[in-house]
Design a protein around this motif. Structure first.
Motif, PDB file in Angstrom:
ATOM      1  N   GLU A  24     -13.043  10.087 -19.199  1.00 46.08           N
ATOM      2  CA  GLU A  24     -11.665  10.555 -19.027  1.00 46.08           C
ATOM      3  C   GLU A  24     -10.876  10.150 -20.257  1.00 46.08           C
ATOM      4  O   GLU A  24     -11.090   9.071 -20.813  1.00 46.08           O
ATOM      5  CB  GLU A  24     -11.018   9.932 -17.778  1.00 46.08           C
ATOM      6  CG  GLU A  24      -9.541  10.342 -17.645  1.00 46.08           C
ATOM      7  CD  GLU A  24      -8.922   9.979 -16.303  1.00 46.08           C
ATOM      8  OE1 GLU A  24      -9.429   9.055 -15.640  1.00 46.08           O
ATOM      9  OE2 GLU A  24      -7.915  10.613 -15.950  1.00 46.08           O
ATOM     10  N   ILE A  26      -8.383   8.492 -20.950  1.00 48.90           N
ATOM     11  CA  ILE A  26      -7.494   7.401 -20.543  1.00 48.90           C
ATOM     12  C   ILE A  26      -7.740   6.306 -21.570  1.00 48.90           C
ATOM     13  O   ILE A  26      -8.774   6.323 -22.240  1.00 48.90           O
ATOM     14  CB  ILE A  26      -7.857   6.942 -19.102  1.00 48.90           C
ATOM     15  CG1 ILE A  26      -6.933   5.851 -18.589  1.00 48.90           C
ATOM     16  CG2 ILE A  26      -9.303   6.474 -19.002  1.00 48.90           C
ATOM     17  CD1 ILE A  26      -7.202   5.484 -17.114  1.00 48.90           C
ATOM     18  N   GLY A 230     -10.640  12.617 -13.342  1.00 50.84           N
ATOM     19  CA  GLY A 230      -9.599  11.648 -13.324  1.00 50.84           C
ATOM     20  C   GLY A 230      -8.220  12.260 -13.043  1.00 50.84           C
ATOM     21  O   GLY A 230      -8.015  13.449 -12.844  1.00 50.84           O
ATOM     22  N   CYS A 231      -7.309  11.330 -12.967  1.00 51.18           N
ATOM     23  CA  CYS A 231      -5.903  11.693 -12.747  1.00 51.18           C
ATOM     24  C   CYS A 231      -5.438  12.726 -13.770  1.00 51.18           C
ATOM     25  O   CYS A 231      -4.547  13.525 -13.521  1.00 51.18           O
ATOM     26  CB  CYS A 231      -5.029  10.456 -12.828  1.00 51.18           C
ATOM     27  SG  CYS A 231      -5.292   9.332 -11.456  1.00 51.18           S
ATOM     28  N   TRP A 272      -1.538   9.955 -18.778  1.00 52.51           N
ATOM     29  CA  TRP A 272      -1.544   8.530 -19.113  1.00 52.51           C
ATOM     30  C   TRP A 272      -0.498   8.174 -20.157  1.00 52.51           C
ATOM     31  O   TRP A 272      -0.485   7.061 -20.679  1.00 52.51           O
ATOM     32  CB  TRP A 272      -2.951   8.112 -19.562  1.00 52.51           C
ATOM     33  CG  TRP A 272      -3.935   8.283 -18.439  1.00 52.51           C
ATOM     34  CD1 TRP A 272      -4.917   9.224 -18.345  1.00 52.51           C
ATOM     35  CD2 TRP A 272      -4.012   7.524 -17.217  1.00 52.51           C
ATOM     36  NE1 TRP A 272      -5.591   9.095 -17.166  1.00 52.51           N
ATOM     37  CE2 TRP A 272      -5.071   8.064 -16.445  1.00 52.51           C
ATOM     38  CE3 TRP A 272      -3.291   6.439 -16.700  1.00 52.51           C
ATOM     39  CZ2 TRP A 272      -5.411   7.561 -15.184  1.00 52.51           C
ATOM     40  CZ3 TRP A 272      -3.645   5.948 -15.442  1.00 52.51           C
ATOM     41  CH2 TRP A 272      -4.682   6.503 -14.712  1.00 52.51           C
ATOM     42  N   ASN A 363      -9.420  15.981  -7.926  1.00 52.85           N
ATOM     43  CA  ASN A 363      -9.619  14.546  -8.071  1.00 52.85           C
ATOM     44  C   ASN A 363      -8.591  13.790  -7.257  1.00 52.85           C
ATOM     45  O   ASN A 363      -7.387  13.907  -7.513  1.00 52.85           O
ATOM     46  CB  ASN A 363      -9.470  14.155  -9.541  1.00 52.85           C
ATOM     47  CG  ASN A 363      -9.615  12.661  -9.772  1.00 52.85           C
ATOM     48  OD1 ASN A 363     -10.727  12.151  -9.761  1.00 52.85           O
ATOM     49  ND2 ASN A 363      -8.508  11.957  -9.951  1.00 52.85           N
ATOM     50  N   GLU A 364      -9.064  13.070  -6.257  1.00 54.29           N
ATOM     51  CA  GLU A 364      -8.214  12.124  -5.522  1.00 54.29           C
ATOM     52  C   GLU A 364      -6.908  12.727  -5.016  1.00 54.29           C
ATOM     53  O   GLU A 364      -5.843  12.138  -5.188  1.00 54.29           O
ATOM     54  CB  GLU A 364      -7.899  10.902  -6.388  1.00 54.29           C
ATOM     55  CG  GLU A 364      -9.119  10.110  -6.776  1.00 54.29           C
ATOM     56  CD  GLU A 364      -8.792   8.776  -7.408  1.00 54.29           C
ATOM     57  OE1 GLU A 364      -7.605   8.403  -7.461  1.00 54.29           O
ATOM     58  OE2 GLU A 364      -9.734   8.098  -7.843  1.00 54.29           O
ATOM     59  N   HIS A 422     -14.471   7.740  -4.670  1.00 54.17           N
ATOM     60  CA  HIS A 422     -13.999   6.784  -5.686  1.00 54.17           C
ATOM     61  C   HIS A 422     -13.558   5.494  -5.017  1.00 54.17           C
ATOM     62  O   HIS A 422     -12.908   5.549  -3.982  1.00 54.17           O
ATOM     63  CB  HIS A 422     -12.768   7.331  -6.435  1.00 54.17           C
ATOM     64  CG  HIS A 422     -13.026   8.580  -7.199  1.00 54.17           C
ATOM     65  ND1 HIS A 422     -12.015   9.298  -7.796  1.00 54.17           N
ATOM     66  CD2 HIS A 422     -14.173   9.254  -7.478  1.00 54.17           C
ATOM     67  CE1 HIS A 422     -12.535  10.363  -8.400  1.00 54.17           C
ATOM     68  NE2 HIS A 422     -13.838  10.353  -8.214  1.00 54.17           N
ATOM     69  N   TYR A 424     -12.333   1.250  -6.333  1.00 52.43           N
ATOM     70  CA  TYR A 424     -12.288   0.104  -7.235  1.00 52.43           C
ATOM     71  C   TYR A 424     -11.983  -1.101  -6.343  1.00 52.43           C
ATOM     72  O   TYR A 424     -11.007  -1.079  -5.602  1.00 52.43           O
ATOM     73  CB  TYR A 424     -11.183   0.271  -8.279  1.00 52.43           C
ATOM     74  CG  TYR A 424     -11.406   1.467  -9.184  1.00 52.43           C
ATOM     75  CD1 TYR A 424     -12.132   1.330 -10.365  1.00 52.43           C
ATOM     76  CD2 TYR A 424     -10.914   2.725  -8.850  1.00 52.43           C
ATOM     77  CE1 TYR A 424     -12.350   2.427 -11.197  1.00 52.43           C
ATOM     78  CE2 TYR A 424     -11.135   3.822  -9.677  1.00 52.43           C
ATOM     79  CZ  TYR A 424     -11.845   3.665 -10.846  1.00 52.43           C
ATOM     80  OH  TYR A 424     -12.056   4.751 -11.663  1.00 52.43           O
ATOM     81  N   GLU A 451     -16.502   7.488  -9.330  1.00 50.75           N
ATOM     82  CA  GLU A 451     -15.763   6.391  -9.970  1.00 50.75           C
ATOM     83  C   GLU A 451     -15.935   5.149  -9.124  1.00 50.75           C
ATOM     84  O   GLU A 451     -15.670   5.174  -7.917  1.00 50.75           O
ATOM     85  CB  GLU A 451     -14.270   6.715 -10.075  1.00 50.75           C
ATOM     86  CG  GLU A 451     -13.944   7.901 -10.935  1.00 50.75           C
ATOM     87  CD  GLU A 451     -12.432   8.123 -11.043  1.00 50.75           C
ATOM     88  OE1 GLU A 451     -11.655   7.166 -10.925  1.00 50.75           O
ATOM     89  OE2 GLU A 451     -12.044   9.290 -11.233  1.00 50.75           O
ATOM     90  N   PRO A 486     -13.353   3.268 -15.750  1.00 54.27           N
ATOM     91  CA  PRO A 486     -13.450   4.245 -16.826  1.00 54.27           C
ATOM     92  C   PRO A 486     -14.501   3.851 -17.869  1.00 54.27           C
ATOM     93  O   PRO A 486     -14.949   2.711 -17.923  1.00 54.27           O
ATOM     94  CB  PRO A 486     -12.050   4.225 -17.456  1.00 54.27           C
ATOM     95  CG  PRO A 486     -11.149   3.601 -16.459  1.00 54.27           C
ATOM     96  CD  PRO A 486     -12.028   2.619 -15.722  1.00 54.27           C
ATOM     97  N   TRP A 496      -5.769   0.980 -18.216  1.00 51.94           N
ATOM     98  CA  TRP A 496      -6.605   0.661 -17.047  1.00 51.94           C
ATOM     99  C   TRP A 496      -7.722  -0.263 -17.491  1.00 51.94           C
ATOM    100  O   TRP A 496      -8.343  -0.033 -18.513  1.00 51.94           O
ATOM    101  CB  TRP A 496      -7.213   1.965 -16.502  1.00 51.94           C
ATOM    102  CG  TRP A 496      -7.983   1.821 -15.247  1.00 51.94           C
ATOM    103  CD1 TRP A 496      -9.210   1.227 -15.104  1.00 51.94           C
ATOM    104  CD2 TRP A 496      -7.594   2.279 -13.957  1.00 51.94           C
ATOM    105  NE1 TRP A 496      -9.604   1.302 -13.808  1.00 51.94           N
ATOM    106  CE2 TRP A 496      -8.643   1.941 -13.070  1.00 51.94           C
ATOM    107  CE3 TRP A 496      -6.475   2.954 -13.447  1.00 51.94           C
ATOM    108  CZ2 TRP A 496      -8.592   2.245 -11.713  1.00 51.94           C
ATOM    109  CZ3 TRP A 496      -6.441   3.263 -12.107  1.00 51.94           C
ATOM    110  CH2 TRP A 496      -7.486   2.910 -11.243  1.00 51.94           C
TER     111      TRP A 496
HETATM  112  O1  AHR Z   1     -10.617   5.790 -13.694  1.00 51.51           O
HETATM  113  C1  AHR Z   1      -9.240   5.636 -13.762  1.00 51.51           C
HETATM  114  C2  AHR Z   1      -8.531   6.446 -12.700  1.00 51.51           C
HETATM  115  O2  AHR Z   1      -8.864   5.957 -11.444  1.00 51.51           O
HETATM  116  C3  AHR Z   1      -8.881   7.884 -12.629  1.00 51.51           C
HETATM  117  O3  AHR Z   1      -8.115   8.661 -13.456  1.00 51.51           O
HETATM  118  C4  AHR Z   1      -8.594   8.249 -11.216  1.00 51.51           C
HETATM  119  O4  AHR Z   1      -9.414   9.276 -10.739  1.00 51.51           O
HETATM  120  C5  AHR Z   1      -8.766   6.954 -10.474  1.00 51.51           C
HETATM  121  O5  AHR Z   1      -7.697   6.696  -9.661  1.00 51.51           O
END
Ligand code: AHR
Length: 632
Positions: A24, A26, A230-231, A272, A363-364, A422, A424, A451, A486, A496
């Motif tokens: 991505e 980012i 990604g976002c 971003w 995405n999300e 996804h 984290y 992710e 990422p 991030w």
């Molecule tokens: O990986 C960073 C971000 O995390 C991505 O853009 C998004 O899909 C997720 O929230």
């Protein structure tokens, strides 16, 4: 401890796409990162409308020398290079007696990285109203002005845009290089797409990728490359100009903006918070995937935003346009050279189809109903024209807690082939959820874990990830693909963390998570052999906290010493010494235990008011390693 392996057993078979990467844009991953262009804002499209800190001359400094004079400004008028590359540099040169006026580009980060003896390709579009032409001199030098290469000289002729270029070969190595373009004489000279590329890109591709970064990805031997977010994918476009936003021109990532000659590509202010040149576009993504033997997996916008923006377009025409764009994307990747988009691919240098097999939609998205309705429209259109393509759906923003179970149910009911999940989380979560996929329906959609990452400030993230990956492999019949996220982070521009590969303008290095991914990706087995484990339990059993953590626990003095929280068995769960500060908010920045809310609200990574942070009885801690940090 005893691990017993059954060599005759037949566990899940692992697939060629078991592990891959997710790229991505980012953390400045593209411009100034993977994309090898060395000059920042080469097309003068950084504008205040994108970000109030920008001007057309962001990255550039007007300069003059040897008694020369003039003025440098950026202009968008009828003299523009083309409709998508609108702003250009206008140099009003007034140096009749031999001096010069011009601009200096400082590159990315500390400057333009240059290697002694290596070749660098300079190019520019230019025009001049000086009848005898305008002599240009292109100079590489360091931040102090010391020359680093013999100058390149070209004379711009005529008041129509034409390309000029040549090679510069530095005689010394520097990571604080600068490039100056000097215009001699008098008159108005216009410049656009001022570009400098190392000749030595990954696989020697023109408009190519930075070699060390691309090689680090290649060294993983990924089975697929998911891109471009990604976002980044969903946000923007359909809402038009938003004066209140800091980067109001940010548009969803639309692949057609990113193909064709680089000077005709749009630029974008991205989700971003920075500009994208789109020099790294869809052709380059496909080419890179092919170059490293990975399957390309593009993600197209679903016209419902995620990432904290809960909006769906009601614009039927726009939705149809995006669905058509997706069909055109498949044609761009796979169509014959006689087709419109397959023809463009051929013109760009790749007559052979790229062999696209999967497309992910969205995405999300936070609005499951709106997202899924759109997804079904995309899937139906793709299935009609390209039934062989797998259309990947997703399961919402963060699937770790099952928040979007409803969306999962919809995916199942609609017979979706593959769902992108996804999450984290902290290391303990990854350790405790190793069995997550054991219970997944073997007849339901396959999982693409697009992710994931263990987020903690400590080094054992990668160990938790590695342990978790054994659970992914054990369930390889369900989890068909997985990618850490990422992928990249510029050390000076990070939105991030953690990230897999870090870089500055001339160096790069992998994290321990990178090494862990590499270990797994370079040693993908064929089949899981069932195994059993016996031994004493670890320290991951839930231990309820009594007394809790709250203001009264911390005391009211401005210095907090020896703060302790104990478990029911008297074990110290948490102790720390906060050196001063009238903390009015507490931020759990290192939640190394797993915190599960029993009857109160708790936001793991956001700052929360102290009285809502944690109260007695509200949490259970599942290991003994909780850390909180006080911030003012
Ligand atoms: O990986 C960073 C971000 O995390 C991505 O853009 C998004 O899909 C997720 O929230």
């Amino acid at each position: 401890y005893t691990i017993t392996v059954n060599p005759a057993g037949r566990g899940a078979a692992l697939g060629p796409q078991q592990y891959g990467v997710f790229f991505e844009d980012i953390n400045y991953a593209a411009d100034g990162g993977l994309y090898a262009e060395l000059l920042r804002n080469r097309s003068f499209e950084f504008l205040p409308v994108d970000n109030r800190a920008f001007t057309g001359l962001t990255g550039w400094t007007p300069v003059a020398g040897d008694g020369g004079a003039g003025n440098a400004s950026t202009v968008d008028d009828d003299a523009r290079l083309n409709e998508r590359n609108r702003t250009y540099l206008k140099l009003s040169a007034n140096s009749p007696a031999g001096g010069w006026t011009g601009v200096t580009n400082a590159g990315f980060d500390t400057g333009v990285p240059l290697k002694a003896g290596a070749a660098y390709d300079f190019s520019v579009f230019a025009r001049t109203d000086a009848v005898a032409g305008t002599p240009l001199e292109v100079v590489l030098h360091d931040a102090a002005g010391n020359p680093l290469a013999a100058p390149l000289r070209r004379t711009v002729q005529g008041d129509g845009w034409a390309a000029y270029g040549g090679t510069l070969t530095p005689s010394a190595t520097s990571d604080v290089g600068r490039l100056t373009v000097r215009a001699f004489g008098t008159g108005t000279v216009r410049l656009d797409m001022v570009s400098l590329f190392p000749r030595d890109t990954f696989k020697g591709r023109r408009n190519g990728l930075r070699k060390d970064l691309a090689q680090k990805v290649a060294d993983l031997h990924p089975g697929f490359v998911r891109f471009p977010g990604g976002c980044l994918v969903n946000t923007g476009s359909m809402y038009g100009y938003d004066a209140a936003a800091n980067y109001p021109r940010a548009r969803a990532f639309q692949w057609k903006d990113t193909v064709g000659p680089v000077e005709s590509r749009a630029t974008n202010a991205n989700f971003w918070g920075y500009n994208q040149s789109y020099g790294l576009g869809y052709y380059e993504y496909f080419q890179f995937a092919e170059d490293i033997g990975a399957m390309a997996l593009p993600v197209v916008p679903a016209l419902v935003t995620g990432c904290g923006q809960n909006r769906a377009t009601g614009d039927e025409a726009l939705l149809r346009r995006h669905i058509q764009d997706t069909l055109d994307l498949i044609e761009f990747a796979n169509g014959p050279v006689t087709s419109t988009w397959g023809g463009l691919r051929a013109d760009m240098g790749h007559p052979k189809p790229f062999g696209l097999t999967h497309v992910a939609v969205g995405n999300e998205e936070n609005l499951p109903n709106e997202y899924f309705a759109n997804f079904l429209r995309f899937r139906a259109a793709i299935a009609q024209r390209y039934p062989e393509i797998v259309v990947v759906s997703n399961s919402g923003p963060d699937d770790a807690g099952g928040t979007f179970d409803d969306l999962w149910a919809k995916n199942k009911a609609a017979g979706v082939q593959m769902v992108d999940e996804h999450y984290y989380n902290n290391p303990a979560w990854f350790l405790q959820n190793n069995r997550r996929y054991d219970a997944y329906d073997r007849n339901g959609p396959k999982v693409f874990l697009g992710e994931y990452a263990s987020r903690d400030a400590k080094w054992f993230n990668s160990l938790a990830e590695g342990a978790y990956m054994t659970g992914l492999e054990r369930n390889a019949d369900v989890v068909r693909m997985a990618s850490y996220a990422p992928l990249f982070a510029n050390i000076d521009n990070t939105q991030w963390r953690p990230d897999l590969i870090w870089f500055d303008n001339d160096e790069s290095w992998g994290t321990t998570s990178y090494q862990m991914q590499k270990l797994f990706m370079n040693n993908v087995g064929d089949r899981v052999l069932p195994s059993t484990f016996t031994g004493p339990p670890g320290s991951t059993d839930p231990k309820p906290i009594t007394g809790g953590i709250g203001l009264s626990t911390w005391g009211t003095a401005s210095t907090y010493d020896d703060v302790k929280v104990t478990g029911t068995d008297g074990t110290v769960l948490f102790s720390d010494d906060f050196n001063g500060g009238n903390a009015d908010r507490w931020t759990p920045v290192e939640p190394r235990g797993t915190w599960s809310v029993v009857n109160g609200a708790y936001a793991q990574s956001d700052a929360v008011a102290e009285d809502t942070l944690v109260k007695a009885g509200n949490i259970t801690a599942t290991d003994y390693d909780l850390t909180l940090k006080a911030t003012k």
